[in-house]
Design a protein around this motif. Sequence first.
Motif, PDB file in Angstrom:
ATOM      1  N   TRP A  84     -11.694   2.476   4.273  1.00  0.00           N
ATOM      2  CA  TRP A  84     -10.647   3.169   3.548  1.00  0.00           C
ATOM      3  C   TRP A  84     -10.497   2.531   2.181  1.00  0.00           C
ATOM      4  O   TRP A  84     -10.828   1.359   1.990  1.00  0.00           O
ATOM      5  CB  TRP A  84      -9.312   3.048   4.294  1.00  0.00           C
ATOM      6  CG  TRP A  84      -9.235   3.874   5.530  1.00  0.00           C
ATOM      7  CD1 TRP A  84      -8.638   5.093   5.660  1.00  0.00           C
ATOM      8  CD2 TRP A  84      -9.766   3.568   6.827  1.00  0.00           C
ATOM      9  NE1 TRP A  84      -8.777   5.554   6.947  1.00  0.00           N
ATOM     10  CE2 TRP A  84      -9.476   4.632   7.686  1.00  0.00           C
ATOM     11  CE3 TRP A  84     -10.484   2.480   7.342  1.00  0.00           C
ATOM     12  CZ2 TRP A  84      -9.842   4.666   9.016  1.00  0.00           C
ATOM     13  CZ3 TRP A  84     -10.865   2.507   8.682  1.00  0.00           C
ATOM     14  CH2 TRP A  84     -10.556   3.583   9.501  1.00  0.00           C
ATOM     15  N   VAL A  85      -9.962   3.278   1.231  1.00  0.00           N
ATOM     16  CA  VAL A  85      -9.540   2.691  -0.030  1.00  0.00           C
ATOM     17  C   VAL A  85      -8.021   2.827  -0.056  1.00  0.00           C
ATOM     18  O   VAL A  85      -7.476   3.909   0.175  1.00  0.00           O
ATOM     19  CB  VAL A  85     -10.209   3.343  -1.263  1.00  0.00           C
ATOM     20  CG1 VAL A  85      -9.868   4.808  -1.406  1.00  0.00           C
ATOM     21  CG2 VAL A  85      -9.842   2.588  -2.529  1.00  0.00           C
ATOM     22  N   ALA A  86      -7.364   1.707  -0.245  1.00  0.00           N
ATOM     23  CA  ALA A  86      -5.906   1.678  -0.278  1.00  0.00           C
ATOM     24  C   ALA A  86      -5.446   1.648  -1.725  1.00  0.00           C
ATOM     25  O   ALA A  86      -5.983   0.884  -2.531  1.00  0.00           O
ATOM     26  CB  ALA A  86      -5.395   0.444   0.455  1.00  0.00           C
ATOM     27  N   GLU A  87      -4.460   2.466  -2.041  1.00  0.00           N
ATOM     28  CA  GLU A  87      -3.856   2.464  -3.363  1.00  0.00           C
ATOM     29  C   GLU A  87      -2.605   1.594  -3.299  1.00  0.00           C
ATOM     30  O   GLU A  87      -1.747   1.791  -2.444  1.00  0.00           O
ATOM     31  CB  GLU A  87      -3.495   3.881  -3.785  1.00  0.00           C
ATOM     32  CG  GLU A  87      -4.698   4.795  -3.905  1.00  0.00           C
ATOM     33  CD  GLU A  87      -4.302   6.227  -4.201  1.00  0.00           C
ATOM     34  OE1 GLU A  87      -3.301   6.451  -4.921  1.00  0.00           O
ATOM     35  OE2 GLU A  87      -4.993   7.125  -3.699  1.00  0.00           O
TER      36      GLU A  87
ATOM     37  N   SER B 212      -3.558  -0.406  -8.598  1.00  0.00           N
ATOM     38  CA  SER B 212      -4.895  -0.887  -8.270  1.00  0.00           C
ATOM     39  C   SER B 212      -5.300  -0.391  -6.885  1.00  0.00           C
ATOM     40  O   SER B 212      -4.495   0.191  -6.155  1.00  0.00           O
ATOM     41  CB  SER B 212      -4.951  -2.417  -8.343  1.00  0.00           C
ATOM     42  OG  SER B 212      -4.100  -2.994  -7.372  1.00  0.00           O
ATOM     43  N   THR B 213      -6.544  -0.610  -6.526  1.00  0.00           N
ATOM     44  CA  THR B 213      -7.033  -0.206  -5.222  1.00  0.00           C
ATOM     45  C   THR B 213      -7.629  -1.401  -4.494  1.00  0.00           C
ATOM     46  O   THR B 213      -8.009  -2.401  -5.110  1.00  0.00           O
ATOM     47  CB  THR B 213      -8.099   0.904  -5.326  1.00  0.00           C
ATOM     48  OG1 THR B 213      -9.200   0.426  -6.083  1.00  0.00           O
ATOM     49  CG2 THR B 213      -7.515   2.155  -5.955  1.00  0.00           C
TER      50      THR B 213
ATOM     51  N   ILE C  89       0.842  -1.188   0.000  1.00  0.00           N
ATOM     52  CA  ILE C  89       0.000   0.000   0.000  1.00  0.00           C
ATOM     53  C   ILE C  89       0.882   1.244   0.000  1.00  0.00           C
ATOM     54  O   ILE C  89       1.773   1.381   0.828  1.00  0.00           O
ATOM     55  CB  ILE C  89      -0.943  -0.010   1.213  1.00  0.00           C
ATOM     56  CG1 ILE C  89      -1.853  -1.241   1.151  1.00  0.00           C
ATOM     57  CG2 ILE C  89      -1.757   1.274   1.277  1.00  0.00           C
ATOM     58  CD1 ILE C  89      -2.675  -1.469   2.390  1.00  0.00           C
TER      59      ILE C  89
ATOM     60  N   ALA D  89      -3.616   5.871   1.099  1.00  0.00           N
ATOM     61  CA  ALA D  89      -4.961   5.450   1.500  1.00  0.00           C
ATOM     62  C   ALA D  89      -5.774   6.675   1.860  1.00  0.00           C
ATOM     63  O   ALA D  89      -5.234   7.690   2.296  1.00  0.00           O
ATOM     64  CB  ALA D  89      -4.900   4.489   2.684  1.00  0.00           C
TER      65      ALA D  89
ATOM     66  N   THR E 208     -13.004   6.611   3.252  1.00  0.00           N
ATOM     67  CA  THR E 208     -14.117   6.829   2.334  1.00  0.00           C
ATOM     68  C   THR E 208     -15.479   6.799   3.002  1.00  0.00           C
ATOM     69  O   THR E 208     -16.439   7.343   2.457  1.00  0.00           O
ATOM     70  CB  THR E 208     -14.100   5.779   1.210  1.00  0.00           C
ATOM     71  OG1 THR E 208     -14.142   4.471   1.795  1.00  0.00           O
ATOM     72  CG2 THR E 208     -12.852   5.921   0.348  1.00  0.00           C
TER      73      THR E 208
END
Length: 103
Positions: free
Chosen positions: A53-56, A61-62, A38, A41, A44
Motif C-alpha cells: 500500500w502507499v499511505a498518504e 508525504s507518502t 495516515i 491509503a 498498489t
Amino acid sequence: MTHLFDDAARAGVLGHMNNDHPEDSLLIARAFTTDAEIVAASMTAFDGDGGEWVAELADGSTLPVRVPWPGGAITERREVRREIVALYDESCRRLGVEPRPHE
C-alpha cells in the motif's frame, strides 16, 4: 521464489480494493505502520508473499507499507481475498475497531 500474479489478477484485485474498499486499505496501513499520521491509503501491488500500500500522511508525504500475508505464501488468486480479509480483521483487532461481517 515469490509467486507473481498475472496482469488480470492484479488489475482485478487492485481495482476492487481501491474502488470498493479504500477504508480497509486505510485501516491496514494504519495498523501495520507506527508513528505515522495516515489520512488515506491505496493498495498498489501484491505478490505471493504479501500486499503493498502507499499511505498518504497528514503532511502530504507518502509512505510505502508492505505487509506479509498472515497465512503465509500464496499462489492462487482466490487466496488473495482470504489474506486481505485476514489483514483487515487483524487491523481491526490492533486498532480496537469492530470489524464488519464478511459476506
